[in-house]
Scaffold this motif. Structure first.
Motif, PDB file in Angstrom:
ATOM      1  N   THR A 198       0.836  -1.199   0.000  1.00 61.95           N
ATOM      2  CA  THR A 198       0.000   0.000   0.000  1.00 61.95           C
ATOM      3  C   THR A 198       0.876   1.257   0.000  1.00 61.95           C
ATOM      4  O   THR A 198       1.730   1.413   0.874  1.00 61.95           O
ATOM      5  CB  THR A 198      -0.907   0.027   1.242  1.00 61.95           C
ATOM      6  OG1 THR A 198      -1.758  -1.126   1.226  1.00 61.95           O
ATOM      7  CG2 THR A 198      -1.765   1.290   1.262  1.00 61.95           C
ATOM      8  N   PRO A 199       0.665   2.157  -0.972  1.00 57.09           N
ATOM      9  CA  PRO A 199       1.459   3.394  -1.015  1.00 57.09           C
ATOM     10  C   PRO A 199       0.851   4.480  -0.126  1.00 57.09           C
ATOM     11  O   PRO A 199      -0.357   4.702  -0.131  1.00 57.09           O
ATOM     12  CB  PRO A 199       1.397   3.793  -2.491  1.00 57.09           C
ATOM     13  CG  PRO A 199       0.090   3.246  -2.967  1.00 57.09           C
ATOM     14  CD  PRO A 199      -0.191   2.003  -2.161  1.00 57.09           C
ATOM     15  N   ILE A 200       1.712   5.152   0.630  1.00 52.22           N
ATOM     16  CA  ILE A 200       1.281   6.252   1.501  1.00 52.22           C
ATOM     17  C   ILE A 200       2.216   7.435   1.295  1.00 52.22           C
ATOM     18  O   ILE A 200       3.441   7.288   1.323  1.00 52.22           O
ATOM     19  CB  ILE A 200       1.298   5.840   2.986  1.00 52.22           C
ATOM     20  CG1 ILE A 200       0.320   4.684   3.235  1.00 52.22           C
ATOM     21  CG2 ILE A 200       0.947   7.025   3.880  1.00 52.22           C
ATOM     22  CD1 ILE A 200       0.355   4.153   4.658  1.00 52.22           C
ATOM     23  N   LEU A 201       1.634   8.593   1.084  1.00 53.14           N
ATOM     24  CA  LEU A 201       2.387   9.840   0.969  1.00 53.14           C
ATOM     25  C   LEU A 201       2.173  10.624   2.258  1.00 53.14           C
ATOM     26  O   LEU A 201       1.051  11.025   2.567  1.00 53.14           O
ATOM     27  CB  LEU A 201       1.905  10.636  -0.240  1.00 53.14           C
ATOM     28  CG  LEU A 201       2.620  11.948  -0.555  1.00 53.14           C
ATOM     29  CD1 LEU A 201       4.092  11.709  -0.864  1.00 53.14           C
ATOM     30  CD2 LEU A 201       1.942  12.648  -1.737  1.00 53.14           C
ATOM     31  N   ALA A 202       3.252  10.820   3.026  1.00 50.19           N
ATOM     32  CA  ALA A 202       3.139  11.464   4.336  1.00 50.19           C
ATOM     33  C   ALA A 202       3.866  12.805   4.331  1.00 50.19           C
ATOM     34  O   ALA A 202       5.039  12.881   3.949  1.00 50.19           O
ATOM     35  CB  ALA A 202       3.718  10.558   5.418  1.00 50.19           C
ATOM     36  N   PHE A 203       3.173  13.852   4.763  1.00 51.36           N
ATOM     37  CA  PHE A 203       3.766  15.186   4.856  1.00 51.36           C
ATOM     38  C   PHE A 203       4.143  15.464   6.306  1.00 51.36           C
ATOM     39  O   PHE A 203       3.293  15.436   7.196  1.00 51.36           O
ATOM     40  CB  PHE A 203       2.788  16.240   4.333  1.00 51.36           C
ATOM     41  CG  PHE A 203       2.645  16.229   2.838  1.00 51.36           C
ATOM     42  CD1 PHE A 203       3.469  17.010   2.045  1.00 51.36           C
ATOM     43  CD2 PHE A 203       1.698  15.415   2.224  1.00 51.36           C
ATOM     44  CE1 PHE A 203       3.356  16.991   0.659  1.00 51.36           C
ATOM     45  CE2 PHE A 203       1.571  15.392   0.840  1.00 51.36           C
ATOM     46  CZ  PHE A 203       2.400  16.177   0.052  1.00 51.36           C
ATOM     47  N   SER A 204       5.430  15.730   6.524  1.00 52.01           N
ATOM     48  CA  SER A 204       5.920  15.902   7.892  1.00 52.01           C
ATOM     49  C   SER A 204       5.669  17.302   8.441  1.00 52.01           C
ATOM     50  O   SER A 204       5.655  17.499   9.655  1.00 52.01           O
ATOM     51  CB  SER A 204       7.419  15.598   7.947  1.00 52.01           C
ATOM     52  OG  SER A 204       8.149  16.505   7.139  1.00 52.01           O
ATOM     53  N   LYS A 205       5.473  18.292   7.568  1.00 49.54           N
ATOM     54  CA  LYS A 205       5.291  19.669   8.028  1.00 49.54           C
ATOM     55  C   LYS A 205       3.975  20.289   7.564  1.00 49.54           C
ATOM     56  O   LYS A 205       3.442  21.170   8.230  1.00 49.54           O
ATOM     57  CB  LYS A 205       6.470  20.539   7.563  1.00 49.54           C
ATOM     58  CG  LYS A 205       7.812  20.108   8.135  1.00 49.54           C
ATOM     59  CD  LYS A 205       8.926  21.050   7.711  1.00 49.54           C
ATOM     60  CE  LYS A 205      10.283  20.578   8.226  1.00 49.54           C
ATOM     61  NZ  LYS A 205      10.338  20.519   9.699  1.00 49.54           N
ATOM     62  N   ALA A 206       3.462  19.860   6.425  1.00 49.51           N
ATOM     63  CA  ALA A 206       2.238  20.445   5.881  1.00 49.51           C
ATOM     64  C   ALA A 206       1.002  19.788   6.490  1.00 49.51           C
ATOM     65  O   ALA A 206       1.034  18.635   6.922  1.00 49.51           O
ATOM     66  CB  ALA A 206       2.207  20.285   4.361  1.00 49.51           C
ATOM     67  N   SER A 207      -0.090  20.534   6.500  1.00 51.61           N
ATOM     68  CA  SER A 207      -1.385  19.944   6.837  1.00 51.61           C
ATOM     69  C   SER A 207      -2.004  19.411   5.551  1.00 51.61           C
ATOM     70  O   SER A 207      -1.673  19.873   4.453  1.00 51.61           O
ATOM     71  CB  SER A 207      -2.304  20.988   7.476  1.00 51.61           C
ATOM     72  OG  SER A 207      -2.570  22.043   6.562  1.00 51.61           O
TER      73      SER A 207
END
Length: 214
Positions: A178-187
């Motif tokens: 499963t691909p997940i794109l995670a933003f560490s600083k953005a909402s």
């Protein structure tokens, strides 16, 4: 399943260091170019265009060095994002999750930032982005708002993380990742939380997403 002993952000920290070393080489070369031009001026008499050539070369070297140094700063910022996410994921490891960082994908230059295996045997490829702002979806694509201004991302991150998931699936001989794109600083302001079969999530909601997917 063997676990690769790499730290979160290690690959991109190494990339940043390589860029800084190359950048320093450009700056040193620029210094010696100016110094050589100075020696020539003191000891010889050439047409002005000759000295302009030295100046142009030195300025080009400074430009290249500055550009590489800025790219190294971006790489370090990306590494910080991966390290932030890793600190959150540490709690999942206590619950039986297996987590690997910086998986090299064969002979390619790409890697998977984070690869997770749940206690139920499900697999996840997580690509971490350190961009700031508010991430939204429009017409099947990702954009981000900085204040009232809307910007394109420099790459198609959805396609990128999907390719990584497919590559790691092949690399590890798995049925599905499963691909997940995670933003560490953005909402992230995407109602469904999923776009083009990719989960898009902000840092604060990553743990709950993984736990819900199992």
């Amino acid at each position: 399943m063997p676990k690769i002993n790499r730290q979160a952000g290690q690959n991109i920290r190494e990339l940043a260091l390589t860029r800084r070393i190359k950048s320093s080489g450009y700056f040193i070369s620029a210094f010696f170019t100016f110094f050589l031009a100075f020696l020539v001026i003191l000891n010889f008499s050439f047409p002005p265009i000759f000295y302009l050539f030295f100046i142009a070369v030195a300025l080009w070297l400074i430009f290249k060095g500055t550009s590489l140094w800025q790219r190294a700063n971006l790489a370090d910022r990306g590494a910080e994002g991966e390290e932030d996410i890793a600190r959150l994921l540490a709690q999942l490891e206590k619950d039986g999750w297996q987590i690997e960082y910086g998986i090299r994908l064969g002979n390619t230059l790409s890697d998977v930032d984070i690869f997770c295996v749940s206690p139920r045997g499900k697999f996840y490829a997580i690509d971490v982005k350190s961009h700031k702002g508010r991430v939204v979806a429009d017409g099947g694509k990702l954009y981000r708002y900085m204040g009232n201004h809307k910007y394109h991302f420099e790459k198609d991150f959805l396609v990128q993380v999907m390719r990584q998931a497919l590559q790691v699936r092949k690399h590890k001989d798995l049925n599905f990742v499963t691909p997940i794109l995670a933003f560490s600083k953005a909402s992230v302001a995407i109602q469904s939380g999923k776009l083009q079969n990719v989960y898009v999530v902000e840092k604060a909601k990553l743990i709950s997403l993984l736990q819900s997917l199992g």
